[in-house]
Design an enzyme around this catalytic site. Sequence first.
Site, mmCIF file in Angstrom:
data_model
loop_
_atom_site.group_PDB
_atom_site.id
_atom_site.type_symbol
_atom_site.label_atom_id
_atom_site.label_comp_id
_atom_site.label_asym_id
_atom_site.label_seq_id
_atom_site.Cartn_x
_atom_site.Cartn_y
_atom_site.Cartn_z
ATOM 1 N N SER A 20 65.084 6.381 9.756
ATOM 2 C CA SER A 20 63.794 7.009 10.073
ATOM 3 C C SER A 20 62.666 6.055 9.650
ATOM 4 C CB SER A 20 63.670 8.358 9.359
ATOM 5 O OG SER A 20 63.793 8.163 7.977
ATOM 6 N N ILE A 26 53.794 5.066 16.336
ATOM 7 C CA ILE A 26 52.898 3.942 16.646
ATOM 8 C C ILE A 26 53.335 3.258 17.944
ATOM 9 C CG2 ILE A 26 52.024 1.708 15.807
ATOM 10 C CD1 ILE A 26 51.002 4.129 14.234
ATOM 11 N N ASP A 78 51.563 12.300 13.315
ATOM 12 C CA ASP A 78 51.619 11.361 14.451
ATOM 13 C C ASP A 78 50.596 11.720 15.526
ATOM 14 O OD1 ASP A 78 53.379 9.446 13.675
ATOM 15 O OD2 ASP A 78 55.133 10.345 14.622
ATOM 16 N N GLU A 157 70.286 18.051 13.507
ATOM 17 C CA GLU A 157 69.087 18.799 13.940
ATOM 18 C C GLU A 157 68.567 18.351 15.297
ATOM 19 O OE1 GLU A 157 69.456 17.433 11.007
ATOM 20 O OE2 GLU A 157 68.648 18.704 9.410
ATOM 21 N N LYS A 197 74.441 -5.118 14.707
ATOM 22 C CA LYS A 197 75.485 -4.073 14.713
ATOM 23 C C LYS A 197 74.922 -2.642 14.598
ATOM 24 C CE LYS A 197 79.402 -5.321 14.668
ATOM 25 N NZ LYS A 197 80.053 -5.846 15.879
ATOM 26 N N THR A 199 72.198 -1.501 15.649
ATOM 27 C CA THR A 199 71.622 -1.164 16.962
ATOM 28 C C THR A 199 72.733 -0.816 17.947
ATOM 29 O OG1 THR A 199 69.739 -2.595 16.572
ATOM 30 C CG2 THR A 199 70.228 -2.087 18.866
ATOM 31 N N CYS A 389 35.937 19.423 2.764
ATOM 32 C CA CYS A 389 36.602 20.710 2.627
ATOM 33 C C CYS A 389 36.682 21.119 1.151
ATOM 34 C CB CYS A 389 37.951 20.710 3.327
ATOM 35 S SG CYS A 389 38.359 22.356 3.936
ATOM 36 N N GLY A 391 36.713 19.248 -1.254
ATOM 37 C CA GLY A 391 35.756 18.330 -1.883
ATOM 38 C C GLY A 391 34.335 18.868 -1.813
ATOM 39 N N GLU A 413 39.533 31.005 -5.081
ATOM 40 C CA GLU A 413 40.891 30.477 -4.882
ATOM 41 C C GLU A 413 41.503 30.115 -6.240
ATOM 42 O OE1 GLU A 413 41.065 26.878 -2.524
ATOM 43 O OE2 GLU A 413 43.250 26.776 -2.640
ATOM 44 N N HIS A 515 36.643 19.033 8.604
ATOM 45 C CA HIS A 515 37.378 17.768 8.415
ATOM 46 C C HIS A 515 36.930 16.734 9.453
ATOM 47 C CE1 HIS A 515 40.611 19.178 5.633
ATOM 48 N NE2 HIS A 515 40.254 20.349 6.142
ATOM 49 N N GLU A 517 37.451 13.673 9.471
ATOM 50 C CA GLU A 517 38.452 12.603 9.633
ATOM 51 C C GLU A 517 39.344 12.814 10.860
ATOM 52 O OE1 GLU A 517 38.435 14.906 7.327
ATOM 53 O OE2 GLU A 517 40.426 15.503 6.651
HETATM 54 N N1 GLN Z 1 41.668 25.216 -0.471
HETATM 55 C C1 GLN Z 1 40.433 25.319 0.215
HETATM 56 C C2 GLN Z 1 40.404 26.492 1.178
HETATM 57 O O1 GLN Z 1 41.436 27.012 1.513
HETATM 58 C C3 GLN Z 1 40.107 24.024 0.934
HETATM 59 C C4 GLN Z 1 41.077 23.649 2.014
HETATM 60 C C5 GLN Z 1 40.994 22.224 2.431
HETATM 61 O O2 GLN Z 1 40.501 21.361 1.705
HETATM 62 N N2 GLN Z 1 41.504 21.912 3.602
HETATM 63 O O3 GLN Z 1 39.381 26.919 1.620
#
Ligand code: GLN
Length: 558
Positions: A20, A26, A78, A157, A197, A199, A389, A391, A413, A515, A517
Amino acid sequence: MSPISTTSVRYIFVTGGVTSSLGKGIISASLAKLLQARGYRVTIQKLDPYINVDPGTLNPYEHGECFVTNDGAETDLDLGHYERFLNIPTSQSNNVTTGRIYQTVINREREGAYLGKTVQVIPHITDEIKRRIKLLGETGEYDIVITEIGGTVGDIESLPYIESVRQMIWEMGASNAAVIHLTLLPYLSTTGELKTKPTQHSVKMLLEYGIQPDVLVCRTEKPMSNDLRRKIALFCNVNINAVIESIDASTIYDVPLLMLKEQLDKVLLNKLKLPMKQEPDMAAWKDFLGKLKNPVYEVRIGLIGKYIELKDAYKSIAEAFIHAGVSNECKVKLEWIHSEKIDAENVKSQLGTLNGILVAPGFGERGFEGKITAIRFARENKIPFLGICLGMQCAVVEFARNVVGFADAHSTEMKPETTHPVIDMMEEQKSITNKGGTMRLGEYPCNITKGTRAFQVYGKTKITERHRHRYEFNNRFLEDFEKAGMVPSGMNPDTGLVEIVELKNHPWFVGVQFHPEYKSTVLNPHPLFVRFVKASLEKANGTLMDTRTDIATGAYAG
Ligand code: GLN
């Protein structure tokens, strides 16, 4: 009518052998990129052979980050590569797990849909797999669908998937489908040889299941000689030009060009009897790579999280920094810092020389106080800060405790009994008890206030971003925050939920509930990362303005 009928959609299957982690994702993304650059409409799908219905409930230590699509699917990381390479969004249909397949079949069985028949792996599970593979082709949006089969050939699997591929090739005819098998050529330093081998064995195993691969992509740390290619071609029954070298690269973004050199795209188009169209237009990609490899500047940014032992847990953030670095002609050196190891005594020595600080998303209490300490340090020392988030939620808690004056402020939380629940669960979320279904997931709109840092970043007032969280900023305290200098600069227009917070008295301090990102791609670096890196660069060279005078006009400028 769509311009292309579904019968002429071509399917490329990517399987893996020997071991794996060879990088099927990629290779799939690179091939898709080349076909796209020739003018084809391409998408990529990942089939995961585990029983979880989706990776949403998986600990990031298991398979790395959970990637979220616009339509709110929690998916394999991915899919992030697919989006970053292709610059087009994926959806729930692009990721299917064994759990989801079985769930569908079992639900159907309970509804009586199988009319008393014995429900079996073949044909019922394989039929459902084939249906899921064809779904993307049937949208009419794609000329070519690339389906990556997770796991390694020979795994118990993945057997139903391999069998489904065999059936699909048989049903569709050989020129409508192709199989790429990705394998490893281990290098034996004692004899100085690449060995074939493993492969040969893994191709034999595929043959046992009735599949003759059309193309072999061979992962190798040394270049392959022609003799070696010939040997592999002969033993594995493929054309010599279909033995593709995939040599270790210094960055994943090199791989499309390496595959172009090996003519992987041409081999596939020939096999699928499709025209070559134009030569792949990779100008923008090459420009990106040129800048990536020749940075003019360097910044050091701390990535503070609790899963840092496994870098894949923050894959999209790390990639977004690469894109944003290129935009700023700058190498972003990420310092991975464990939030559990930060405390008031050591924070200066750990973070004192950083040019920027990012506090990562996450769940649960572990490492929470370290994040609070890091954010306080960034706020007080005017170091550019981006909170994503959790953060962002930590930034709200820190500000509540140390500036607003709510000493026990917390997120419910972590501490449900706090008297100042500045981050809390909204009523409608509370009623959902089924884990995995309780989160605000996917794309939501956000309105940005003019004259704010957020407006400067995005340059517009209406945006959409992807979410994955249960808790929210508690608007009960909004006024207290605004008075003390933390303002909401982005709000959900439908619910009034706070999506972005920023500080008035700080050169660059932004927290986002969503998010960013997930939306950063090679050709479309995300503006929040681009601007955050720019501010960090200014911090590094001493030009970061200590006031907000760079925000020309607006709600609280000047
Ligand atoms: N734990 C937080 C929430 O559920 C933030 C989640 C996160 O950072 N994706 O709201």
